[in-house]
Design a protein around this motif. Structure first.
Motif, PDB file in Angstrom:
ATOM      1  N   THR A 100      -3.546 -13.026   8.637  1.00 30.82           N
ATOM      2  CA  THR A 100      -4.307 -13.338   9.856  1.00 30.82           C
ATOM      3  C   THR A 100      -3.733 -12.500  10.979  1.00 30.82           C
ATOM      4  O   THR A 100      -2.553 -12.605  11.293  1.00 30.82           O
ATOM      5  N   ARG A 101      -4.584 -11.663  11.544  1.00 36.93           N
ATOM      6  CA  ARG A 101      -4.126 -10.809  12.650  1.00 36.93           C
ATOM      7  C   ARG A 101      -4.437 -11.527  13.945  1.00 36.93           C
ATOM      8  O   ARG A 101      -5.596 -11.695  14.306  1.00 36.93           O
ATOM      9  N   LEU A 102      -3.401 -11.970  14.648  1.00 33.69           N
ATOM     10  CA  LEU A 102      -3.538 -12.748  15.879  1.00 33.69           C
ATOM     11  C   LEU A 102      -3.142 -11.914  17.084  1.00 33.69           C
ATOM     12  O   LEU A 102      -2.088 -11.283  17.092  1.00 33.69           O
ATOM     13  N   THR A 103      -4.000 -11.932  18.082  1.00 27.94           N
ATOM     14  CA  THR A 103      -3.702 -11.296  19.367  1.00 27.94           C
ATOM     15  C   THR A 103      -3.799 -12.348  20.454  1.00 27.94           C
ATOM     16  O   THR A 103      -4.819 -13.027  20.570  1.00 27.94           O
ATOM     17  N   VAL A 104      -2.732 -12.490  21.237  1.00 23.88           N
ATOM     18  CA  VAL A 104      -2.707 -13.437  22.350  1.00 23.88           C
ATOM     19  C   VAL A 104      -2.623 -12.643  23.647  1.00 23.88           C
ATOM     20  O   VAL A 104      -1.697 -11.863  23.855  1.00 23.88           O
ATOM     21  N   THR A 105      -3.616 -12.823  24.497  1.00 23.97           N
ATOM     22  CA  THR A 105      -3.657 -12.043  25.745  1.00 23.97           C
ATOM     23  C   THR A 105      -3.231 -12.899  26.939  1.00 23.97           C
ATOM     24  O   THR A 105      -3.180 -14.141  26.841  1.00 23.97           O
ATOM     25  N   PHE A 131      15.654 -10.832  -7.552  1.00 23.88           N
ATOM     26  CA  PHE A 131      15.252  -9.723  -6.693  1.00 23.88           C
ATOM     27  C   PHE A 131      13.851  -9.268  -7.094  1.00 23.88           C
ATOM     28  O   PHE A 131      13.444  -9.419  -8.253  1.00 23.88           O
ATOM     29  N   PHE A 132      13.152  -8.730  -6.114  1.00 19.20           N
ATOM     30  CA  PHE A 132      11.779  -8.311  -6.359  1.00 19.20           C
ATOM     31  C   PHE A 132      11.486  -7.034  -5.608  1.00 19.20           C
ATOM     32  O   PHE A 132      12.086  -6.753  -4.567  1.00 19.20           O
ATOM     33  N   TRP A 133      10.540  -6.284  -6.113  1.00 20.50           N
ATOM     34  CA  TRP A 133       9.901  -5.216  -5.352  1.00 20.50           C
ATOM     35  C   TRP A 133       8.448  -5.603  -5.162  1.00 20.50           C
ATOM     36  O   TRP A 133       7.753  -5.924  -6.129  1.00 20.50           O
ATOM     37  N   TYR A 134       8.016  -5.599  -3.905  1.00 20.72           N
ATOM     38  CA  TYR A 134       6.620  -5.836  -3.565  1.00 20.72           C
ATOM     39  C   TYR A 134       6.030  -4.543  -3.037  1.00 20.72           C
ATOM     40  O   TYR A 134       6.721  -3.725  -2.435  1.00 20.72           O
ATOM     41  N   ARG A 135       4.727  -4.414  -3.216  1.00 20.35           N
ATOM     42  CA  ARG A 135       3.999  -3.270  -2.668  1.00 20.35           C
ATOM     43  C   ARG A 135       3.054  -3.805  -1.603  1.00 20.35           C
ATOM     44  O   ARG A 135       2.404  -4.843  -1.779  1.00 20.35           O
ATOM     45  N   GLN A 136       2.989  -3.086  -0.477  1.00 22.43           N
ATOM     46  CA  GLN A 136       2.079  -3.493   0.586  1.00 22.43           C
ATOM     47  C   GLN A 136       1.269  -2.283   1.035  1.00 22.43           C
ATOM     48  O   GLN A 136       1.833  -1.253   1.429  1.00 22.43           O
ATOM     49  N   ASP A 137      -0.036  -2.428   0.991  1.00 22.39           N
ATOM     50  CA  ASP A 137      -0.953  -1.375   1.433  1.00 22.39           C
ATOM     51  C   ASP A 137      -1.407  -1.661   2.848  1.00 22.39           C
ATOM     52  O   ASP A 137      -1.914  -2.751   3.118  1.00 22.39           O
ATOM     53  N   CYS A 138      -1.201  -0.709   3.738  1.00 19.58           N
ATOM     54  CA  CYS A 138      -1.846  -0.653   5.042  1.00 19.58           C
ATOM     55  C   CYS A 138      -2.066  -2.030   5.693  1.00 19.58           C
ATOM     56  O   CYS A 138      -3.214  -2.389   5.961  1.00 19.58           O
ATOM     57  N   ARG A 139      -0.999  -2.796   5.905  1.00 17.47           N
ATOM     58  CA  ARG A 139      -1.058  -4.088   6.579  1.00 17.47           C
ATOM     59  C   ARG A 139      -1.878  -5.135   5.815  1.00 17.47           C
ATOM     60  O   ARG A 139      -2.342  -6.107   6.402  1.00 17.47           O
ATOM     61  N   LYS A 140      -2.054  -4.941   4.539  1.00 14.90           N
ATOM     62  CA  LYS A 140      -2.641  -5.980   3.700  1.00 14.90           C
ATOM     63  C   LYS A 140      -1.513  -6.852   3.172  1.00 14.90           C
ATOM     64  O   LYS A 140      -0.347  -6.650   3.494  1.00 14.90           O
ATOM     65  N   GLU A 141      -1.853  -7.851   2.368  1.00 12.56           N
ATOM     66  CA  GLU A 141      -0.818  -8.743   1.890  1.00 12.56           C
ATOM     67  C   GLU A 141       0.092  -8.052   0.885  1.00 12.56           C
ATOM     68  O   GLU A 141      -0.361  -7.224   0.084  1.00 12.56           O
ATOM     69  N   PRO A 142       1.382  -8.401   0.893  1.00 11.32           N
ATOM     70  CA  PRO A 142       2.294  -7.868  -0.123  1.00 11.32           C
ATOM     71  C   PRO A 142       1.902  -8.399  -1.496  1.00 11.32           C
ATOM     72  O   PRO A 142       1.494  -9.553  -1.637  1.00 11.32           O
ATOM     73  N   SER A 195       4.383  10.382  -9.946  1.00  9.13           N
ATOM     74  CA  SER A 195       3.706   9.746  -8.804  1.00  9.13           C
ATOM     75  C   SER A 195       2.219  10.069  -8.774  1.00  9.13           C
ATOM     76  O   SER A 195       1.796  11.199  -9.017  1.00  9.13           O
ATOM     77  N   LYS A 196       1.435   9.070  -8.426  1.00 16.08           N
ATOM     78  CA  LYS A 196      -0.014   9.207  -8.254  1.00 16.08           C
ATOM     79  C   LYS A 196      -0.353   9.029  -6.777  1.00 16.08           C
ATOM     80  O   LYS A 196       0.383   8.392  -6.028  1.00 16.08           O
ATOM     81  N   LEU A 197      -1.504   9.579  -6.392  1.00 16.39           N
ATOM     82  CA  LEU A 197      -1.963   9.386  -5.011  1.00 16.39           C
ATOM     83  C   LEU A 197      -2.042   7.895  -4.675  1.00 16.39           C
ATOM     84  O   LEU A 197      -1.743   7.473  -3.554  1.00 16.39           O
ATOM     85  N   SER A 198      -2.434   7.106  -5.680  1.00 18.02           N
ATOM     86  CA  SER A 198      -2.608   5.665  -5.471  1.00 18.02           C
ATOM     87  C   SER A 198      -1.281   4.925  -5.295  1.00 18.02           C
ATOM     88  O   SER A 198      -1.289   3.733  -4.966  1.00 18.02           O
ATOM     89  N   ASP A 199      -0.165   5.610  -5.513  1.00 18.67           N
ATOM     90  CA  ASP A 199       1.138   4.967  -5.270  1.00 18.67           C
ATOM     91  C   ASP A 199       1.500   4.950  -3.793  1.00 18.67           C
ATOM     92  O   ASP A 199       2.472   4.301  -3.393  1.00 18.67           O
ATOM     93  N   SER A 200       0.754   5.664  -2.968  1.00 20.82           N
ATOM     94  CA  SER A 200       1.026   5.685  -1.528  1.00 20.82           C
ATOM     95  C   SER A 200       0.912   4.278  -0.966  1.00 20.82           C
ATOM     96  O   SER A 200      -0.139   3.636  -1.055  1.00 20.82           O
ATOM     97  N   ALA A 201       1.997   3.798  -0.393  1.00 20.86           N
ATOM     98  CA  ALA A 201       2.059   2.408   0.096  1.00 20.86           C
ATOM     99  C   ALA A 201       3.446   2.204   0.705  1.00 20.86           C
ATOM    100  O   ALA A 201       4.278   3.113   0.715  1.00 20.86           O
ATOM    101  N   THR A 202       3.674   0.994   1.185  1.00 22.46           N
ATOM    102  CA  THR A 202       5.020   0.601   1.619  1.00 22.46           C
ATOM    103  C   THR A 202       5.606  -0.317   0.555  1.00 22.46           C
ATOM    104  O   THR A 202       4.935  -1.244   0.087  1.00 22.46           O
ATOM    105  N   TYR A 203       6.843  -0.065   0.186  1.00 18.33           N
ATOM    106  CA  TYR A 203       7.507  -0.836  -0.859  1.00 18.33           C
ATOM    107  C   TYR A 203       8.577  -1.716  -0.226  1.00 18.33           C
ATOM    108  O   TYR A 203       9.476  -1.226   0.457  1.00 18.33           O
ATOM    109  N   LEU A 204       8.442  -3.010  -0.465  1.00 16.41           N
ATOM    110  CA  LEU A 204       9.327  -3.993   0.135  1.00 16.41           C
ATOM    111  C   LEU A 204      10.359  -4.459  -0.882  1.00 16.41           C
ATOM    112  O   LEU A 204      10.004  -4.914  -1.970  1.00 16.41           O
ATOM    113  N   CYS A 205      11.602  -4.360  -0.505  1.00 21.33           N
ATOM    114  CA  CYS A 205      12.699  -4.870  -1.334  1.00 21.33           C
ATOM    115  C   CYS A 205      12.970  -6.310  -0.906  1.00 21.33           C
ATOM    116  O   CYS A 205      13.011  -6.613   0.294  1.00 21.33           O
TER     117      CYS A 205
END
Lengths: 111, 115
Positions: B110-115, A33-44, A78-88
């Motif tokens: 990769t952010r892909l948008t298909v229109t 099992f893992f916990w991943y962190r993901q910031d604002c649609r960046k890579e986990p 908690s720190k401000l920098s902990d703000s993120a989405t946490y993926l189980c």
């Protein structure tokens, strides 16, 4: 039923607070099992691995309860920098490295 | 620096125009995988590869193809993209030893948008 379920949140907490997330998994044969962190649609990015009953790394503690099939993540001070989405994430049991991701829990830490 | 790279990072295209998203890793990992991420659904596996010339379907393979001719590269091919393939795509790689699952390293997306 989803294979890995998480409360989507958001959890809004002040700086310095302790916050805990729970996650349930359905495959009783899962071995890792893992916990991943993901910031604002960046890579986990990997936060912690949980191979046995639990793991601790600084302010972060993960625990595994196989009997009840849930994993928890505790964040202290908690720190401000902990703000993120946490993926189980649960690892498969079939030997081919399949990972099943939960949809994530969003944490917002405010001043 | 150990990393997974993807190109392009952003792509806007039209329905039916074939495209390829490249993925490359420099960690000599056997296992590579493609995911798509959509709001509220989390990461869903499209295809994965256990090693060179060994690929298999994940949970949502329809409309996608992959190939693994070299260990470091794992391109994702959309032969005829459709609007429902608009999504955020991640490539990942990891070791693949025995029965345990190992942590996966992700590309930048990769952010892909298909229109």
């Amino acid at each position: 039923r989803k294979e890995v379920e998480q409360d989507p949140g958001p959890f809004n907490v002040p700086e310095g607070a302790t916050v805990a997330f729970n996650c349930t998994y359905s495959n009783s044969a899962s071995q890792s099992f893992f916990w991943y962190r993901q910031d604002c649609r960046k890579e986990p990015k990997l936060l912690m691995s949980v191979y046995s009953s639990g793991n601790e790394d600084g302010r972060f503690t993960a625990q595994l309860n196989r009997a009840s099939q849930y994993i928890s993540l505790l964040i202290r001070d908690s720190k401000l920098s902990d703000s993120a989405t946490y993926l189980c994430v649960s690892g498969g049991s079939g030997g081919y490295n399949k990972l099943i991701f939960g949809a994530g829990t969003r944490l917002a830490v405010h001043p | 620096e150990a990393q997974v790279t993807q190109n392009p990072r952003y792509l806007i295209t039209v329905t039916g125009k074939k495209l390829t998203v490249t993925c490359s890793q420099n960690m000599n990992h056997e296992y590579m995988s493609w995911y798509r991420q959509d709001p509220g659904l989390g990461l869903r596996q499209i295809y994965y590869s256990m090693n060179v010339e060994v690929t298999d379907k994940g949970d949502v393979p329809e409309g996608y193809k992959v190939s693994r001719k070299e260990k470091r590269n794992f391109p994702l091919i959309l032969e005829s993209p459709s609007p429902n393939q608009t999504s955020l795509y991640f490539c990942a790689s990891s070791l693949s030893l025995g029965g345990l699952s190992y942590e996966q390293y992700f590309g930048p997306g990769t952010r892909l948008t298909v229109t």
